[in-house]
Design an enzyme around this catalytic site. Structure first.
Site, mmCIF file in Angstrom:
data_model
loop_
_atom_site.group_PDB
_atom_site.id
_atom_site.type_symbol
_atom_site.label_atom_id
_atom_site.label_comp_id
_atom_site.label_asym_id
_atom_site.label_seq_id
_atom_site.Cartn_x
_atom_site.Cartn_y
_atom_site.Cartn_z
ATOM 1 N N ASN A 1 -24.496 60.286 24.388
ATOM 2 C CA ASN A 1 -25.924 60.010 24.539
ATOM 3 C C ASN A 1 -26.001 58.515 24.850
ATOM 4 O O ASN A 1 -25.935 57.684 23.935
ATOM 5 C CB ASN A 1 -26.711 60.338 23.268
ATOM 6 C CG ASN A 1 -28.212 60.108 23.478
ATOM 7 O OD1 ASN A 1 -28.622 59.446 24.434
ATOM 8 N ND2 ASN A 1 -29.020 60.642 22.584
ATOM 9 N N ARG B 1 -37.879 56.465 13.413
ATOM 10 C CA ARG B 1 -38.860 56.002 14.394
ATOM 11 C C ARG B 1 -39.224 57.166 15.323
ATOM 12 O O ARG B 1 -38.368 57.977 15.668
ATOM 13 C CB ARG B 1 -38.280 54.853 15.253
ATOM 14 C CG ARG B 1 -37.678 53.716 14.467
ATOM 15 C CD ARG B 1 -38.690 52.753 13.963
ATOM 16 N NE ARG B 1 -39.575 52.286 15.024
ATOM 17 C CZ ARG B 1 -40.765 51.750 14.819
ATOM 18 N NH1 ARG B 1 -41.216 51.617 13.586
ATOM 19 N NH2 ARG B 1 -41.500 51.355 15.829
ATOM 20 N N TYR C 1 -38.394 62.301 18.710
ATOM 21 C CA TYR C 1 -36.960 62.457 18.429
ATOM 22 C C TYR C 1 -36.655 63.277 17.171
ATOM 23 O O TYR C 1 -35.496 63.488 16.841
ATOM 24 C CB TYR C 1 -36.298 61.073 18.321
ATOM 25 C CG TYR C 1 -36.399 60.276 19.606
ATOM 26 C CD1 TYR C 1 -35.671 60.654 20.731
ATOM 27 C CD2 TYR C 1 -37.247 59.177 19.718
ATOM 28 C CE1 TYR C 1 -35.768 59.941 21.923
ATOM 29 C CE2 TYR C 1 -37.348 58.460 20.900
ATOM 30 C CZ TYR C 1 -36.611 58.851 21.999
ATOM 31 O OH TYR C 1 -36.708 58.166 23.171
ATOM 32 N N ARG D 1 -40.799 63.161 29.906
ATOM 33 C CA ARG D 1 -41.323 62.010 29.180
ATOM 34 C C ARG D 1 -42.422 61.342 29.985
ATOM 35 O O ARG D 1 -42.439 61.427 31.211
ATOM 36 C CB ARG D 1 -40.182 61.010 28.894
ATOM 37 C CG ARG D 1 -39.044 61.583 28.051
ATOM 38 C CD ARG D 1 -39.439 61.787 26.612
ATOM 39 N NE ARG D 1 -39.870 60.558 25.984
ATOM 40 C CZ ARG D 1 -39.044 59.708 25.362
ATOM 41 N NH1 ARG D 1 -37.768 59.969 25.269
ATOM 42 N NH2 ARG D 1 -39.522 58.613 24.794
ATOM 43 N N PRO E 1 -27.600 52.502 22.379
ATOM 44 C CA PRO E 1 -28.466 51.603 21.627
ATOM 45 C C PRO E 1 -29.636 52.274 20.916
ATOM 46 O O PRO E 1 -30.277 53.177 21.458
ATOM 47 C CB PRO E 1 -28.995 50.627 22.678
ATOM 48 C CG PRO E 1 -28.368 50.980 23.953
ATOM 49 C CD PRO E 1 -27.436 52.122 23.761
ATOM 50 N N ASN E 2 -29.883 51.794 19.728
ATOM 51 C CA ASN E 2 -31.045 52.139 18.882
ATOM 52 C C ASN E 2 -30.963 53.517 18.243
ATOM 53 O O ASN E 2 -31.826 53.866 17.443
ATOM 54 C CB ASN E 2 -32.364 51.999 19.667
ATOM 55 C CG ASN E 2 -32.576 50.588 20.165
ATOM 56 O OD1 ASN E 2 -32.461 49.649 19.387
ATOM 57 N ND2 ASN E 2 -32.837 50.416 21.440
ATOM 58 N N HIS F 1 -29.215 64.184 25.766
ATOM 59 C CA HIS F 1 -30.427 63.458 25.346
ATOM 60 C C HIS F 1 -31.188 64.365 24.396
ATOM 61 O O HIS F 1 -31.343 65.568 24.670
ATOM 62 C CB HIS F 1 -31.305 63.093 26.547
ATOM 63 C CG HIS F 1 -30.632 62.149 27.486
ATOM 64 N ND1 HIS F 1 -30.607 60.790 27.264
ATOM 65 C CD2 HIS F 1 -29.918 62.373 28.614
ATOM 66 C CE1 HIS F 1 -29.920 60.216 28.239
ATOM 67 N NE2 HIS F 1 -29.486 61.151 29.070
ATOM 68 N N ALA G 1 -30.519 53.990 26.215
ATOM 69 C CA ALA G 1 -31.041 53.151 27.313
ATOM 70 C C ALA G 1 -29.938 52.601 28.229
ATOM 71 O O ALA G 1 -30.241 52.095 29.317
ATOM 72 C CB ALA G 1 -31.888 52.021 26.751
ATOM 73 N N GLU H 1 -23.315 64.771 28.934
ATOM 74 C CA GLU H 1 -24.380 63.804 28.617
ATOM 75 C C GLU H 1 -25.448 64.548 27.821
ATOM 76 O O GLU H 1 -25.890 65.627 28.231
ATOM 77 C CB GLU H 1 -24.961 63.261 29.922
ATOM 78 C CG GLU H 1 -26.117 62.290 29.727
ATOM 79 C CD GLU H 1 -26.672 61.749 31.052
ATOM 80 O OE1 GLU H 1 -26.130 62.096 32.135
ATOM 81 O OE2 GLU H 1 -27.663 61.005 31.002
HETATM 82 O O1 CA2 Z 1 -33.726 61.482 24.198
HETATM 83 C C1 CA2 Z 1 -32.744 60.755 24.026
HETATM 84 O O2 CA2 Z 1 -31.768 61.078 23.336
HETATM 85 C C2 CA2 Z 1 -32.715 59.358 24.657
HETATM 86 O O3 CA2 Z 1 -31.405 59.161 25.191
HETATM 87 C C3 CA2 Z 1 -32.995 58.342 23.570
HETATM 88 C C4 CA2 Z 1 -32.990 56.912 24.119
HETATM 89 C C5 CA2 Z 1 -33.978 56.779 25.286
HETATM 90 O O4 CA2 Z 1 -33.877 55.484 25.851
HETATM 91 C C6 CA2 Z 1 -33.717 57.837 26.374
HETATM 92 O O5 CA2 Z 1 -34.723 57.736 27.370
HETATM 93 C C7 CA2 Z 1 -33.722 59.250 25.812
HETATM 94 C C8 CA2 Z 1 -33.195 55.883 22.995
HETATM 95 C C9 CA2 Z 1 -34.622 55.820 22.478
HETATM 96 C C10 CA2 Z 1 -34.909 54.581 21.690
HETATM 97 O O6 CA2 Z 1 -34.291 54.593 20.437
HETATM 98 C C11 CA2 Z 1 -34.877 55.280 19.399
HETATM 99 C C12 CA2 Z 1 -34.031 55.754 18.439
HETATM 100 C C13 CA2 Z 1 -34.527 56.457 17.377
HETATM 101 C C14 CA2 Z 1 -35.871 56.683 17.257
HETATM 102 C C15 CA2 Z 1 -36.729 56.169 18.216
HETATM 103 C C16 CA2 Z 1 -36.226 55.461 19.289
#
Ligand code: CA2
Length: 147
Positions: free
Chosen positions: A76, A20, A25, A109, A12-13, A102, A79, A100
């Site tokens: 990846n 963002r 990121y 974090r 997700p996201n 990230h 969440a 996996e």
């Molecule tokens: O660091 C990563 O790749 C994460 O898997 C990104 C996830 C976060 O929930 C994990 O803790 C670490 C997603 C972050 C929220 O989505 C965003 C996507 C793009 C930019 C900002 C936030």
């Protein structure tokens, strides 16, 4: 002969990568990451299935597809890492290696809960904090492991 298949799955996201929170990121988009992974897979003679979803059932569907003979999975889970028990069960059903990934270092974090990925119990290995390059290294690892 058909090429061996690698899956790169994004939770997700992650479609907002590059837009963002660039301080966490970076500025690379998910489309950029797909291009980088595809170049790595192509060079190694692998077919790549690259997907992103905000829906748990869709992620599970791709993991089930990968079960039918994929050479490996890069995931990846975003969440889903923290609540995705059905995804964890689906990963546990796979015989292929799973990496996996990230983008950020989940152990560094501010929010401590980000470090506790449920998925880590079901994967071969984990890359965290190496940015988009983590995906490329994961694809390379899986391609070399298959050879
Ligand atoms: O660091 C990563 O790749 C994460 O898997 C990104 C996830 C976060 O929930 C994990 O803790 C670490 C997603 C972050 C929220 O989505 C965003 C996507 C793009 C930019 C900002 C936030």
């Amino acid at each position: 002969m058909a090429k061996p298949v690698l899956f790169v799955l994004n939770g997700p996201n992650l479609e907002f990568l590059g837009e963002r929170e660039p301080e966490v990121y970076g500025t690379t988009t998910l489309a950029d990451i797909e291009t980088m992974c595809r170049a790595e897979a192509d060079a190694a003679g692998f077919d790549l299935r690259f997907h992103q979803t905000n829906a748990e059932h869709e992620m599970i569907g791709w993991i089930h597809e990968a079960r039918k003979g994929a050479a490996g999975i890069v995931i990846n889970p975003a969440a889903f890492s923290y609540a995705g028990y059905p995804i964890l069960d689906a990963l546990k059903m796979c015989d292929c290696p799973i990496v996996e990934v990230h983008i950020s270092n989940i152990h560094r974090r501010e929010e401590a809960w980000r470090a506790n990925s449920l998925m880590s119990a079901a994967v071969t290995g984990l890359i965290t904090g190496l940015g988009p390059q983590g995906y490329v290294l994961a694809v390379r690892y899986l391609a070399e492991r298959k050879r």
